[in-house]
Scaffold this active site. Structure first.
Site, mmCIF file in Angstrom:
data_model
loop_
_atom_site.group_PDB
_atom_site.id
_atom_site.type_symbol
_atom_site.label_atom_id
_atom_site.label_comp_id
_atom_site.label_asym_id
_atom_site.label_seq_id
_atom_site.Cartn_x
_atom_site.Cartn_y
_atom_site.Cartn_z
ATOM 1 N N HIS A 221 0.797 -1.233 0.000
ATOM 2 C CA HIS A 221 0.000 0.000 0.000
ATOM 3 C C HIS A 221 0.829 1.281 0.000
ATOM 4 C CE1 HIS A 221 0.974 0.023 4.287
ATOM 5 N NE2 HIS A 221 0.644 1.300 4.279
HETATM 6 C C1 UD1 Z 1 -1.846 5.784 5.776
HETATM 7 C C2 UD1 Z 1 -0.534 6.205 6.440
HETATM 8 C C3 UD1 Z 1 0.436 5.041 6.410
HETATM 9 C C4 UD1 Z 1 -0.185 3.790 7.009
HETATM 10 C C5 UD1 Z 1 -1.484 3.498 6.284
HETATM 11 C C6 UD1 Z 1 -2.165 2.279 6.830
HETATM 12 C C7 UD1 Z 1 -0.044 8.602 6.068
HETATM 13 C C8 UD1 Z 1 0.837 9.569 5.380
HETATM 14 N N1 UD1 Z 1 0.094 7.312 5.722
HETATM 15 O O1 UD1 Z 1 -1.565 5.532 4.407
HETATM 16 O O2 UD1 Z 1 1.565 5.390 7.184
HETATM 17 O O3 UD1 Z 1 0.722 2.713 6.832
HETATM 18 O O4 UD1 Z 1 -2.340 4.636 6.423
HETATM 19 O O5 UD1 Z 1 -3.188 1.849 5.969
HETATM 20 O O6 UD1 Z 1 -0.827 8.991 6.901
HETATM 21 N N2 UD1 Z 1 -8.735 5.176 0.983
HETATM 22 C C9 UD1 Z 1 -10.017 4.687 0.838
HETATM 23 N N3 UD1 Z 1 -10.710 4.398 1.969
HETATM 24 C C10 UD1 Z 1 -10.203 4.570 3.215
HETATM 25 C C11 UD1 Z 1 -8.898 5.077 3.335
HETATM 26 C C12 UD1 Z 1 -8.179 5.376 2.231
HETATM 27 O O7 UD1 Z 1 -10.522 4.512 -0.260
HETATM 28 O O8 UD1 Z 1 -10.894 4.255 4.196
HETATM 29 C C13 UD1 Z 1 -7.946 5.470 -0.233
HETATM 30 C C14 UD1 Z 1 -8.135 6.844 -0.758
HETATM 31 O O9 UD1 Z 1 -8.083 6.800 -2.139
HETATM 32 C C15 UD1 Z 1 -6.910 7.573 -0.253
HETATM 33 C C16 UD1 Z 1 -5.865 6.475 -0.292
HETATM 34 O O10 UD1 Z 1 -6.576 5.288 0.049
HETATM 35 O O11 UD1 Z 1 -6.596 8.667 -1.017
HETATM 36 C C17 UD1 Z 1 -4.741 6.660 0.693
HETATM 37 O O12 UD1 Z 1 -5.252 6.827 2.007
HETATM 38 P P1 UD1 Z 1 -4.454 7.739 3.064
HETATM 39 O O13 UD1 Z 1 -5.126 7.701 4.374
HETATM 40 O O14 UD1 Z 1 -4.199 9.059 2.485
HETATM 41 O O15 UD1 Z 1 -3.054 7.019 3.197
HETATM 42 P P2 UD1 Z 1 -2.706 5.470 3.318
HETATM 43 O O16 UD1 Z 1 -2.078 5.045 2.058
HETATM 44 O O17 UD1 Z 1 -3.832 4.636 3.822
#
Ligand code: UD1
Length: 372
Positions: A221
């Site tokens: 991820h």
């Molecule tokens: C975040 C943390 C990372 C952690 C990870 C665990 C930061 C910078 N990174 O990364 O350290 O390892 O969480 O999972 O904070 N999305 C969904 N649904 C959700 C959540 C996310 O669709 O419930 C999608 C969205 O498109 C979003 C992307 O995932 O833009 C990334 O989510 P985000 O929370 O920005 O960062 P993670 O990659 O999950």
């Protein structure tokens, strides 16, 4: 902060605000919430809304028995600046209202830095759980989040001696206390129920997960693996070519990027599936022949459960897992990636570098001892 009952100084009820938002933080919150409740202190849970899907957030609260958040900021996804900024704006009135003795922030996500920054600007004491980890990779958003949070915080709750060393090296030794790793508390607690419940109902359509044949468990991820089409193609090719069936628990970011770049997840050895609730995740690791991941938490869970891990990164914040080859860092394009990922477990037993599973109690004691 202290009352005197029959001549004995007694710590009053401490008010702790936990700021969480992303999946790994819910796992760490569970034992802390239990320990705060057991000690009779007040715990206010603030969910920033960084993760909002049921399988990224809701199932963790219900599955781990965490009380519903007292405040939910519903910030959602966005660029780093927009997301972190929205959290800051949302947190300020909440923290002002509660004015806790401690704001507790967890790990290295955007929710962590937002919680820390908001608290220090309001002159509220901040404690950072999982302080002192370093990848020394300045391209990772998490590296900035953890360094800045450590420097802002008043109390640094470090999981390992190496984390303490990093903090001392940065001049933060006086604010540091080693408490162990709270994920050990969560993992060991879940292992008992996970072993009993197995993977029934997990919906993993992967040959072997019913215990009949070896399989590998994979998650990918991190932005550095998902957000470059060439890199993601190389990672997915490497997984597809593995010699055992691969249960790929696909984070929404992985699915979104693969679709955007026209890359198929279900190829060769790979069987994509949705992320699992915590207890089932522990059961899936426990039943696997090995783990392939870029997650920090999963590297450690594999280690704690005695499963070999192959980490698709160039560095790790958890170098203790590398000892004796329990965890190996590997490039997806390496000629021996498939052999590495399917290697047998080392013969030397895993150590106990992450503590005794009583970190949450220790954290609560440390926080209470510093009130007043
Ligand atoms: C975040 C943390 C990372 C952690 C990870 C665990 C930061 C910078 N990174 O990364 O350290 O390892 O969480 O999972 O904070 N999305 C969904 N649904 C959700 C959540 C996310 O669709 O419930 C999608 C969205 O498109 C979003 C992307 O995932 O833009 C990334 O989510 P985000 O929370 O920005 O960062 P993670 O990659 O999950």
């Amino acid at each position: 902060m202290f009352s005197v009952v029959a001549g004995v100084p007694k710590i009053a009820r401490v008010r702790i605000v936990s700021v969480v938002g992303a999946r790994p933080q819910f796992v760490k919150l569970a034992p802390i919430a239990g320990a705060v409740a057991a000690a009779g202190h007040e715990h206010v849970i603030v969910h920033t809304g960084q993760h909002y899907d049921q399988d990224m957030s809701g199932v963790f609260f219900s599955g781990l028995g965490i009380p519903e958040p007292d405040e939910h900021l519903a910030v959602g996804s966005g660029g780093h600046g927009a997301q972190t900024g929205a959290m800051l704006a949302g947190l300020e009135p909440v923290l002002e209202r509660y004015r806790p003795h401690w704001v507790l922030v967890y790990g290295d996500t955007n929710s962590t830095i937002a919680g820390a920054l908001c608290a220090v600007k309001l002159h509220l004491p901040v404690a950072h759980l999982e302080a002192g980890l370093r990848s020394f990779n300045r391209r990772m958003p998490e590296e900035h989040n953890r360094v800045l949070t450590d420097h802002a915080a008043d109390l640094l709750l470090a999981p390992t001696p190496q984390a303490v060393e990093h903090l001392e090296h940065e001049g933060l030794g006086a604010r540091t206390v080693m408490v162990g790793d709270v994920m050990v508390d969560a993992c060991l607690r879940a292992r008992k129920t996970a072993r009993a419940a197995g993977l029934t109902g997990a919906g993993l359509a992967v040959p072997g997960v019913d215990g009949t044949a070896p399989y590998l468990l994979a998650t990918i991820h991190r932005a550095e693996n998902t957000d470059d089409p060439k890199r993601l193609a190389a990672v997915l090719d490497a997984l597809a070519a593995l010699p055992l069936p691969v249960a790929l628990l696909a984070h929404p970011r992985l699915r979104a990027r693969a679709q955007e770049y026209g890359l198929e997840l279900a190829r060769g050895a790979v069987h994509p599936a949705t992320p699992l609730p915590y207890a089932q995740m522990i059961a899936a690791i426990d039943g696997a022949a090995g783990v392939v991941t870029d997650s920090g938490g999963l590297q450690k869970e594999a280690y704690l459960l005695g499963r070999p891990c192959t980490t698709v990164r160039t560095e790790t914040e958890w170098p203790e897992t590398l000892v004796d080859g329990w965890n190996v860092l590997a490039e997806p394009t390496a000629y021996d990636f498939a052999a590495l990922a399917a290697r047998p477990a080392p013969e030397t037993p895993v150590g106990a570098p992450y503590g005794d599973g009583k970190t949450a109690e220790r954290v609560v004691r440390e926080l209470a001892a510093r009130v007043g």
